[in-house]
Design a protein around this motif. Structure first.
Motif, PDB file in Angstrom:
ATOM      1  N   CYS A  12     -19.501  -5.815  22.250  1.00  0.00           N
ATOM      2  CA  CYS A  12     -18.076  -6.111  22.459  1.00  0.00           C
ATOM      3  C   CYS A  12     -17.764  -6.115  23.952  1.00  0.00           C
ATOM      4  O   CYS A  12     -17.052  -6.999  24.450  1.00  0.00           O
ATOM      5  CB  CYS A  12     -17.195  -5.089  21.756  1.00  0.00           C
ATOM      6  N   ARG A  32      -9.311  -4.454  19.918  1.00  0.00           N
ATOM      7  CA  ARG A  32     -10.569  -3.778  19.593  1.00  0.00           C
ATOM      8  C   ARG A  32     -11.106  -4.256  18.243  1.00  0.00           C
ATOM      9  O   ARG A  32     -12.295  -4.560  18.096  1.00  0.00           O
ATOM     10  CB  ARG A  32     -10.324  -2.269  19.586  1.00  0.00           C
ATOM     11  N   ILE A  49     -16.121   6.152  22.316  1.00  0.00           N
ATOM     12  CA  ILE A  49     -15.136   5.270  22.943  1.00  0.00           C
ATOM     13  C   ILE A  49     -13.788   5.970  22.934  1.00  0.00           C
ATOM     14  O   ILE A  49     -13.520   6.826  22.095  1.00  0.00           O
ATOM     15  CB  ILE A  49     -15.061   3.894  22.245  1.00  0.00           C
ATOM     16  N   LEU A  86     -12.268   0.474  24.778  1.00  0.00           N
ATOM     17  CA  LEU A  86     -13.713   0.500  24.540  1.00  0.00           C
ATOM     18  C   LEU A  86     -14.484   1.214  25.640  1.00  0.00           C
ATOM     19  O   LEU A  86     -15.709   1.218  25.630  1.00  0.00           O
ATOM     20  CB  LEU A  86     -14.252  -0.933  24.390  1.00  0.00           C
ATOM     21  N   GLN A 110     -23.061   1.649  17.805  1.00  0.00           N
ATOM     22  CA  GLN A 110     -23.051   1.752  19.266  1.00  0.00           C
ATOM     23  C   GLN A 110     -23.466   0.424  19.897  1.00  0.00           C
ATOM     24  O   GLN A 110     -22.903   0.003  20.909  1.00  0.00           O
ATOM     25  CB  GLN A 110     -24.006   2.856  19.714  1.00  0.00           C
ATOM     26  N   ILE A 152     -20.568  -2.006  19.805  1.00  0.00           N
ATOM     27  CA  ILE A 152     -19.573  -1.706  20.839  1.00  0.00           C
ATOM     28  C   ILE A 152     -20.064  -2.200  22.199  1.00  0.00           C
ATOM     29  O   ILE A 152     -19.289  -2.772  22.981  1.00  0.00           O
ATOM     30  CB  ILE A 152     -19.273  -0.190  20.888  1.00  0.00           C
ATOM     31  N   PHE A 154     -14.564  -6.458  17.575  1.00  0.00           N
ATOM     32  CA  PHE A 154     -15.591  -5.892  16.708  1.00  0.00           C
ATOM     33  C   PHE A 154     -15.959  -6.870  15.598  1.00  0.00           C
ATOM     34  O   PHE A 154     -17.137  -7.087  15.312  1.00  0.00           O
ATOM     35  CB  PHE A 154     -15.117  -4.559  16.127  1.00  0.00           C
TER      36      PHE A 154
END
Length: 143
Positions: free
Chosen positions: A104, A62, A53, A37, A98, A101, A66
């Motif tokens: 995350c 990942r 990423i 990430l 975005q 992410i 998410f």
């Protein structure tokens, strides 16, 4: 970690299955890089490309993060407020993907801190630790 609204047993088990012992890491950025990430910019000479990423990491980790972030944006008020800020801020608003992410990465940092320091998660404390959210909270409490 289970006290965080939107995080379940399977999430925590999947996180530790992919990451392993948190004592092996000295900073949450190492886990972010392990998940793939971290950000990279596609540039060449004078051409400035998009920032994306890396996807050079554990695909399952990942995907797990998410999916959890999507649930947390729906059910957790702190993450919902942070997602709203990222997508609606006046300067440099992020697209929804975005923002997820970025959330995350935030979740990895929270899991790392809880795993290392063994403390309870507090939504209010998380929002107060973020400078732009602290100012927003102070305005709301004054009104």
């Amino acid at each position: 970690m289970l006290t965080i609204k939107g995080v379940g047993r399977d999430t925590v088990a999947g996180f530790f299955a992919e990451v392993g012992d948190l004592q092996e890491y000295s900073h949450p950025r190492q886990i972010i890089k392990l998940a793939g990430l971290s950000l990279k910019e596609n540039t060449s000479g004078k051409h400035k490309g998009q920032t994306r990423i890396t996807k050079r990491g554990r695909k399952k980790l990942r995907a797990l993060l998410f999916r959890v972030c999507m649930i947390m944006v729906a059910k957790n008020s702190a993450f919902k407020a942070l997602h709203a800020y990222y997508t609606q801020r006046p300067d440099n608003p992020l697209k929804k993907m975005q923002s997820l992410i970025a959330l995350c990465n935030k979740l990895i940092s929270i899991f790392y801190a809880i795993g290392k320091k063994q403390f309870e998660f507090s939504e209010e404390k998380m929002l107060k630790d973020i400078p732009h959210m602290r100012a927003k909270i102070e305005v709301e409490t004054a009104a």
